[in-house]
Write a protein that holds these residues in place. Structure first.
Motif, PDB file in Angstrom:
ATOM      1  N   UNK A  70       0.809  -1.217   0.000  1.00 54.42           N
ATOM      2  CA  UNK A  70       0.000   0.000   0.000  1.00 54.42           C
ATOM      3  C   UNK A  70       0.846   1.273   0.000  1.00 54.42           C
ATOM      4  N   UNK A  71       2.151   1.100  -0.096  1.00 57.55           N
ATOM      5  CA  UNK A  71       3.035   2.265  -0.159  1.00 57.55           C
ATOM      6  C   UNK A  71       3.458   2.825   1.180  1.00 57.55           C
ATOM      7  N   UNK A  72       3.173   2.111   2.252  1.00 56.10           N
ATOM      8  CA  UNK A  72       3.582   2.561   3.579  1.00 56.10           C
ATOM      9  C   UNK A  72       5.011   2.129   3.880  1.00 56.10           C
ATOM     10  N   UNK A  73       5.706   2.914   4.664  1.00 58.13           N
ATOM     11  CA  UNK A  73       7.020   2.522   5.168  1.00 58.13           C
ATOM     12  C   UNK A  73       6.802   1.741   6.459  1.00 58.13           C
ATOM     13  N   UNK A  74       7.386   0.567   6.544  1.00 57.45           N
ATOM     14  CA  UNK A  74       7.268  -0.248   7.754  1.00 57.45           C
ATOM     15  C   UNK A  74       8.607  -0.212   8.494  1.00 57.45           C
ATOM     16  N   UNK A  75       8.546   0.187   9.762  1.00 55.06           N
ATOM     17  CA  UNK A  75       9.753   0.229  10.595  1.00 55.06           C
ATOM     18  C   UNK A  75       9.699  -0.952  11.553  1.00 55.06           C
ATOM     19  N   UNK A  76      10.651  -1.854  11.408  1.00 54.47           N
ATOM     20  CA  UNK A  76      10.708  -3.040  12.265  1.00 54.47           C
ATOM     21  C   UNK A  76      11.545  -2.719  13.498  1.00 54.47           C
ATOM     22  N   UNK A  77      10.941  -2.859  14.672  1.00 56.59           N
ATOM     23  CA  UNK A  77      11.614  -2.514  15.925  1.00 56.59           C
ATOM     24  C   UNK A  77      11.806  -3.740  16.803  1.00 56.59           C
ATOM     25  N   UNK A  78      12.638  -3.582  17.825  1.00 64.58           N
ATOM     26  CA  UNK A  78      12.906  -4.625  18.836  1.00 64.58           C
ATOM     27  C   UNK A  78      13.669  -5.820  18.267  1.00 64.58           C
ATOM     28  N   UNK A  79      14.446  -5.593  17.229  1.00 64.42           N
ATOM     29  CA  UNK A  79      15.296  -6.654  16.687  1.00 64.42           C
ATOM     30  C   UNK A  79      14.509  -7.878  16.267  1.00 64.42           C
ATOM     31  N   UNK A  80      15.022  -9.045  16.631  1.00 65.88           N
ATOM     32  CA  UNK A  80      14.306 -10.296  16.347  1.00 65.88           C
ATOM     33  C   UNK A  80      13.359 -10.657  17.487  1.00 65.88           C
ATOM     34  N   UNK A  81      13.426  -9.893  18.579  1.00 67.52           N
ATOM     35  CA  UNK A  81      12.635 -10.224  19.770  1.00 67.52           C
ATOM     36  C   UNK A  81      13.356 -11.177  20.695  1.00 67.52           C
ATOM     37  N   UNK A  82      14.584 -11.533  20.337  1.00 67.44           N
ATOM     38  CA  UNK A  82      15.356 -12.488  21.130  1.00 67.44           C
ATOM     39  C   UNK A  82      16.721 -11.911  21.486  1.00 67.44           C
ATOM     40  N   UNK A  83      17.229 -12.208  22.700  1.00 70.57           N
ATOM     41  CA  UNK A  83      18.574 -11.762  23.048  1.00 70.57           C
ATOM     42  C   UNK A  83      19.623 -12.530  22.243  1.00 70.57           C
ATOM     43  N   UNK A  84      20.843 -12.029  22.247  1.00 72.05           N
ATOM     44  CA  UNK A  84      21.990 -12.644  21.579  1.00 72.05           C
ATOM     45  C   UNK A  84      21.959 -12.484  20.055  1.00 72.05           C
ATOM     46  N   UNK A  85      21.012 -11.688  19.542  1.00 73.21           N
ATOM     47  CA  UNK A  85      20.978 -11.377  18.113  1.00 73.21           C
ATOM     48  C   UNK A  85      21.023  -9.857  17.950  1.00 73.21           C
ATOM     49  N   UNK A  86      21.812  -9.387  17.014  1.00 71.25           N
ATOM     50  CA  UNK A  86      21.938  -7.947  16.800  1.00 71.25           C
ATOM     51  C   UNK A  86      20.872  -7.442  15.822  1.00 71.25           C
ATOM     52  N   UNK A  87      20.803  -6.122  15.672  1.00 76.60           N
ATOM     53  CA  UNK A  87      19.861  -5.551  14.703  1.00 76.60           C
ATOM     54  C   UNK A  87      20.342  -5.796  13.268  1.00 76.60           C
ATOM     55  N   UNK A  88      21.629  -6.088  13.068  1.00 75.26           N
ATOM     56  CA  UNK A  88      22.088  -6.502  11.736  1.00 75.26           C
ATOM     57  C   UNK A  88      21.407  -7.805  11.339  1.00 75.26           C
ATOM     58  N   UNK A  89      21.398  -8.750  12.256  1.00 81.39           N
ATOM     59  CA  UNK A  89      20.741 -10.029  11.989  1.00 81.39           C
ATOM     60  C   UNK A  89      19.243  -9.837  11.802  1.00 81.39           C
ATOM     61  N   UNK A  90      18.653  -8.950  12.607  1.00 77.74           N
ATOM     62  CA  UNK A  90      17.224  -8.655  12.457  1.00 77.74           C
ATOM     63  C   UNK A  90      16.939  -8.067  11.080  1.00 77.74           C
ATOM     64  N   UNK A  91      17.812  -7.172  10.615  1.00 80.63           N
ATOM     65  CA  UNK A  91      17.632  -6.557   9.295  1.00 80.63           C
ATOM     66  C   UNK A  91      17.704  -7.608   8.195  1.00 80.63           C
TER      67      UNK A  91
END
Length: 248
Positions: free
Chosen positions: A129-150
């Motif tokens: 629909x043309x919206x920008x989606x911002x994914x927050x809180x990483x993967x939701x699990x500890x021991x994973x970085x936001x690089x991995x979440x991305x």
């Protein structure tokens, strides 16, 4: 400077921005002028018909790994870092919506009062629909970085590329801020990044992109117009992909 040609090379991308970028020239926290500048970059790309989703780090507010190294239990520190990414996501949402870009924040840690829970199909529909989606809180699990979440979200959303916006205009042989003789790579394979231990992204993120054949484009988000320039095949950047694909 932006170039006249404006035909995007990718139709759907995930933009990963480090939390440190949002500090601007401050030593800590969120510099709203910098957030507004990044929002303008995103808006320009969206107005060219590109589907864009975002992952923002939390290092400008709280860095779980470094805090754990100082004695805090790692899982708790990582959860605190995930909450920092939600704060950054809300700041970016505010900046985007003030300039007319419809936005949704989805958190891997449910907090219904402030944002949606992460649901893959709902996120995909928002993008359509043309919206920008911002994914927050990483993967939701500890021991994973936001690089991995991305990398994970880029694969789940079926993105054509993962764009990593940093403070430098590509991948170098060493930190160009510390070593003036550092050389910038035009292109690299995933395996070269891992073998050279170039620290572009976590090894798990690089491996996930390799498995899914999603190229990684590294550029400077601090340069005005750089996101659109790189997206249209111009501007200074480094592409990480399989050898066969990157030379086609």
């Amino acid at each position: 400077m932006s170039t006249p040609a404006r035909s995007p090379r990718y139709r759907k991308i995930l933009l990963k921005v480090s939390g440190e970028v949002l500090m601007g020239d401050q030593g800590f926290g969120i510099d709203m002028k910098t957030v507004d500048a990044v929002a303008q970059e995103v808006a320009e790309v969206v107005r060219h018909g590109v589907e864009l989703c975002l992952v923002i780090g939390g290092g400008n507010i709280f860095r779980g790994l470094s805090t754990a190294a100082r004695g805090m239990e790692r899982a708790s520190a990582d959860y605190m870092g995930m909450l920092a990414t939600v704060m950054n996501a809300l700041a970016m949402q505010n900046a985007l919506e003030r300039i007319g870009v419809e936005t949704r924040v989805q958190s891997a840690i449910p907090m219904d009062t402030v944002c949606e829970p992460y649901i893959r199909r709902r996120a995909a529909r928002h993008l359509e629909k043309g919206r920008v989606v911002i994914f927050a809180a990483g993967t939701g699990n500890p021991f994973f970085t936001t690089d991995t979440a991305a990398a994970l979200r880029a694969a789940e959303m079926g993105c054509d590329a993962l764009f990593k916006g940093t403070s430098v205009d590509g991948v170098y042989t060493a930190d160009p801020k510390k070593d003036p003789s550092a050389q910038r790579f035009e292109r690299l394979s995933y395996l070269e990044v891992l073998a050279k231990d170039l620290k572009v992204m976590d090894a798990s993120a690089i491996s996930l992109m390799r498995e899914n054949g999603i190229p990684i484009v590294v550029f400077s988000i601090r340069e005005r117009g750089a996101l659109l320039d790189v997206l249209t095949g111009h501007g200074v950047h480094t592409v990480i992909a399989e050898d066969r694909l990157e030379r086609e």
